[in-house]
Design a protein around this motif. Structure first.
Motif, mmCIF file in Angstrom:
data_model
loop_
_atom_site.group_PDB
_atom_site.id
_atom_site.type_symbol
_atom_site.label_atom_id
_atom_site.label_comp_id
_atom_site.label_asym_id
_atom_site.label_seq_id
_atom_site.Cartn_x
_atom_site.Cartn_y
_atom_site.Cartn_z
ATOM 1 N N ARG A 2 -63.129 -93.699 2.737
ATOM 2 C CA ARG A 2 -62.652 -92.742 3.737
ATOM 3 C C ARG A 2 -61.281 -93.142 4.271
ATOM 4 N NH1 ARG A 2 -67.955 -93.359 5.895
ATOM 5 N NH2 ARG A 2 -67.069 -94.358 7.752
ATOM 6 N N LEU A 3 -61.106 -94.415 4.569
ATOM 7 C CA LEU A 3 -59.836 -94.884 5.111
ATOM 8 C C LEU A 3 -58.713 -94.705 4.096
ATOM 9 C CD1 LEU A 3 -58.420 -96.248 7.497
ATOM 10 C CD2 LEU A 3 -58.979 -98.463 6.462
ATOM 11 N N LEU A 4 -58.983 -95.075 2.854
ATOM 12 C CA LEU A 4 -57.968 -94.951 1.809
ATOM 13 C C LEU A 4 -57.566 -93.488 1.613
ATOM 14 C CD1 LEU A 4 -58.124 -96.722 -1.663
ATOM 15 C CD2 LEU A 4 -57.306 -94.388 -1.423
ATOM 16 N N LEU A 5 -58.553 -92.611 1.486
ATOM 17 C CA LEU A 5 -58.264 -91.203 1.200
ATOM 18 C C LEU A 5 -57.594 -90.510 2.381
ATOM 19 C CD1 LEU A 5 -61.485 -90.356 -0.804
ATOM 20 C CD2 LEU A 5 -59.141 -90.324 -1.689
ATOM 21 N N TYR A 6 -57.921 -90.920 3.589
ATOM 22 C CA TYR A 6 -57.219 -90.374 4.753
ATOM 23 C C TYR A 6 -55.724 -90.670 4.661
ATOM 24 C CZ TYR A 6 -55.204 -90.399 9.417
ATOM 25 O OH TYR A 6 -54.362 -90.220 10.481
ATOM 26 N N HIS A 7 -55.373 -91.916 4.370
ATOM 27 C CA HIS A 7 -53.962 -92.280 4.269
ATOM 28 C C HIS A 7 -53.296 -91.601 3.068
ATOM 29 C CE1 HIS A 7 -53.657 -95.107 7.557
ATOM 30 N NE2 HIS A 7 -54.764 -95.712 7.167
ATOM 31 N N ALA A 8 -54.062 -91.389 2.000
ATOM 32 C CA ALA A 8 -53.496 -90.764 0.798
ATOM 33 C C ALA A 8 -53.226 -89.278 0.995
ATOM 34 C CB ALA A 8 -54.440 -90.975 -0.391
ATOM 35 N N TYR A 9 -54.018 -88.601 1.856
ATOM 36 C CA TYR A 9 -53.931 -87.137 1.955
ATOM 37 C C TYR A 9 -53.319 -86.606 3.246
ATOM 38 C CZ TYR A 9 -56.430 -86.129 -2.350
ATOM 39 O OH TYR A 9 -56.771 -86.003 -3.676
ATOM 40 N N ARG A 10 -53.155 -87.414 4.252
ATOM 41 C CA ARG A 10 -52.733 -86.878 5.551
ATOM 42 C C ARG A 10 -51.351 -86.242 5.518
ATOM 43 N NH1 ARG A 10 -49.882 -90.931 8.900
ATOM 44 N NH2 ARG A 10 -50.638 -89.750 10.712
ATOM 45 N N HIS A 11 -50.492 -86.642 4.570
ATOM 46 C CA HIS A 11 -49.157 -86.060 4.485
ATOM 47 C C HIS A 11 -49.017 -85.070 3.320
ATOM 48 C CE1 HIS A 11 -47.722 -88.544 7.695
ATOM 49 N NE2 HIS A 11 -47.949 -89.667 7.039
ATOM 50 N N GLU A 12 -50.113 -84.747 2.660
ATOM 51 C CA GLU A 12 -50.050 -83.813 1.539
ATOM 52 C C GLU A 12 -49.863 -82.384 2.056
ATOM 53 O OE1 GLU A 12 -50.079 -84.407 -1.962
ATOM 54 O OE2 GLU A 12 -49.480 -86.264 -0.962
ATOM 55 N N PRO A 13 -48.929 -81.622 1.472
ATOM 56 C CA PRO A 13 -48.630 -80.277 1.984
ATOM 57 C C PRO A 13 -49.822 -79.325 1.960
ATOM 58 C CG PRO A 13 -47.517 -80.681 -0.123
ATOM 59 C CD PRO A 13 -48.045 -81.989 0.341
ATOM 60 N N THR A 14 -50.651 -79.400 0.932
ATOM 61 C CA THR A 14 -51.808 -78.505 0.861
ATOM 62 C C THR A 14 -52.748 -78.731 2.038
ATOM 63 O OG1 THR A 14 -51.702 -78.418 -1.553
ATOM 64 C CG2 THR A 14 -53.798 -77.810 -0.533
ATOM 65 N N PHE A 15 -53.019 -79.982 2.339
ATOM 66 C CA PHE A 15 -53.937 -80.280 3.426
ATOM 67 C C PHE A 15 -53.281 -80.049 4.780
ATOM 68 C CE2 PHE A 15 -55.881 -82.038 -0.221
ATOM 69 C CZ PHE A 15 -57.239 -81.915 0.010
ATOM 70 N N GLY A 16 -51.944 -80.136 4.810
ATOM 71 C CA GLY A 16 -51.239 -79.771 6.034
ATOM 72 C C GLY A 16 -51.475 -78.314 6.389
ATOM 73 N N TYR A 17 -51.489 -77.451 5.373
ATOM 74 C CA TYR A 17 -51.770 -76.030 5.625
ATOM 75 C C TYR A 17 -53.248 -75.803 5.923
ATOM 76 C CZ TYR A 17 -52.816 -71.145 4.829
ATOM 77 O OH TYR A 17 -53.299 -69.870 4.978
ATOM 78 N N LEU A 18 -54.130 -76.382 5.089
ATOM 79 C CA LEU A 18 -55.557 -76.131 5.243
ATOM 80 C C LEU A 18 -56.074 -76.553 6.615
ATOM 81 C CD1 LEU A 18 -56.905 -77.340 1.771
ATOM 82 C CD2 LEU A 18 -56.673 -74.975 2.539
ATOM 83 N N PHE A 19 -55.556 -77.656 7.131
ATOM 84 C CA PHE A 19 -56.084 -78.199 8.379
ATOM 85 C C PHE A 19 -55.066 -78.149 9.518
ATOM 86 C CE2 PHE A 19 -58.597 -79.912 4.916
ATOM 87 C CZ PHE A 19 -59.865 -79.524 5.323
ATOM 88 N N GLU A 20 -54.059 -77.287 9.345
ATOM 89 C CA GLU A 20 -53.142 -76.886 10.416
ATOM 90 C C GLU A 20 -52.416 -78.072 11.051
ATOM 91 O OE1 GLU A 20 -55.879 -74.620 12.845
ATOM 92 O OE2 GLU A 20 -55.455 -72.806 11.688
ATOM 93 N N ALA A 21 -51.492 -78.634 10.265
ATOM 94 C CA ALA A 21 -50.738 -79.794 10.722
ATOM 95 C C ALA A 21 -49.868 -79.495 11.940
ATOM 96 C CB ALA A 21 -49.868 -80.323 9.573
ATOM 97 N N ASP A 22 -49.545 -78.213 12.156
ATOM 98 C CA ASP A 22 -48.686 -77.854 13.286
ATOM 99 C C ASP A 22 -49.468 -77.711 14.593
ATOM 100 O OD1 ASP A 22 -50.082 -75.650 12.432
ATOM 101 O OD2 ASP A 22 -48.406 -74.242 12.637
ATOM 102 N N SER A 68 -52.316 -79.501 17.383
ATOM 103 C CA SER A 68 -52.804 -80.804 17.824
ATOM 104 C C SER A 68 -54.189 -81.087 17.246
ATOM 105 C CB SER A 68 -52.861 -80.867 19.353
ATOM 106 O OG SER A 68 -53.804 -79.929 19.850
ATOM 107 N N GLY A 69 -54.449 -82.345 16.984
ATOM 108 C CA GLY A 69 -55.735 -82.746 16.420
ATOM 109 C C GLY A 69 -55.761 -82.772 14.903
ATOM 110 N N TYR A 70 -54.592 -82.626 14.269
ATOM 111 C CA TYR A 70 -54.558 -82.562 12.805
ATOM 112 C C TYR A 70 -55.139 -83.819 12.167
ATOM 113 C CZ TYR A 70 -52.664 -82.825 8.072
ATOM 114 O OH TYR A 70 -52.522 -82.987 6.719
ATOM 115 N N ASP A 71 -54.726 -85.005 12.625
ATOM 116 C CA ASP A 71 -55.228 -86.240 12.027
ATOM 117 C C ASP A 71 -56.743 -86.322 12.103
ATOM 118 O OD1 ASP A 71 -52.714 -87.014 11.356
ATOM 119 O OD2 ASP A 71 -52.533 -88.620 12.844
ATOM 120 N N GLN A 72 -57.315 -85.901 13.225
ATOM 121 C CA GLN A 72 -58.770 -85.925 13.362
ATOM 122 C C GLN A 72 -59.448 -84.970 12.391
ATOM 123 O OE1 GLN A 72 -56.582 -85.795 15.798
ATOM 124 N NE2 GLN A 72 -57.019 -87.506 17.199
ATOM 125 N N ARG A 73 -58.809 -83.817 12.146
ATOM 126 C CA ARG A 73 -59.402 -82.856 11.205
ATOM 127 C C ARG A 73 -59.343 -83.387 9.773
ATOM 128 N NH1 ARG A 73 -56.866 -79.543 14.922
ATOM 129 N NH2 ARG A 73 -54.977 -79.238 13.685
#
Length: 216
Positions: free
Chosen positions: A23-43, A45-50
């Motif tokens: 979980r820790l590894l994949l969080y760091h690998a995906y938190r800056h990925e553009p697809t997941f930025g859109y899916l989980f609304e990086a703009d 608040s609370g994006y990292d938690q999502r």
């Protein structure tokens, strides 16, 4: 000639005992990925938690269903991982109502709906039923750029090729930085998905055993 990784790495088939590290590894690998930025609304608040919640629920369900995962370890530290959804078992996670409920409670209805739509579009791009799909794949950012990705993919190709009925492996990315890398590893682009403003590229790596059978 490509440089060797800076430290030797070991490939290992993982079990649920690696859930926390995964979980820790994949969080760091995906938190800056553009697809997941859109899916989980990086703009918002609370994006990292999502993102943490998404990774947690996918990893939890993956190991709960006893699906395979290959890990890459350096000095017993997990630095790379590939979650593998074998043929005929890959839809189980997103079809689980328990998983959907946990996703809604932890990421919200809109983000869960976006993720499910994205997965449905991906499934529609598959070249057939007999393929392995990689729901999540990553090298920890601290270890990128040292050819560990090539080592993990090479082991993944060998592992999946042992299934003589598998036609190959499908993965996808919305990060333009990875397109040439996957092509160098023998992947062919077979489709694109519109994920909001992101163009998600779908790649296929054929099983060499099946290729030899066809050519014969």
């Amino acid at each position: 000639m490509p440089e060797s990784p800076v430290a030797p790495a070991e490939i290992r088939l993982l079990d649920s005992g690696y859930s926390r590290e995964a979980r820790l590894l994949l969080y760091h690998a995906y938190r800056h990925e553009p697809t997941f930025g859109y899916l989980f609304e990086a703009d918002r608040s609370g994006y990292d938690q999502r993102v943490r919640a998404m990774v947690r629920e996918l990893v939890r369900q993956h190991f709960y269903q006893e699906l395979p995962a290959l890990g890459l370890l350096v000095d017993d530290r997990l630095i790379g991982i590939a979650l593998i959804a074998p043929p005929l078992r890959r839809l189980g996670i997103t079809e689980s109502w328990a998983w959907r409920m946990r996703m809604v409670l932890s990421t919200g209805f809109r983000c869960t709906r976006r993720y499910l739509d994205y997965q449905a579009a991906l499934m529609a791009c598959l070249p057939g039923q007999a393929v392995h799909v990689l729901p999540l794949l990553g090298i920890h950012p601290q270890f990128q750029g040292h050819h560990y990705g090539e080592q993990l993919l090479g082991a993944l190709h060998d592992w999946c090729a042992d299934d003589e009925h598998s036609e190959g492996i499908v993965l996808d990315t919305g990060n333009e930085h990875y397109l040439a890398f996957y092509q160098r590893q023998g992947y062919q682009e077979i489709g694109e998905i519109a994920v909001g403003p992101i163009r998600e590229h779908v790649f296929f790596h054929p099983n060499p055993q099946r290729l030899r059978q066809v050519q014969a």
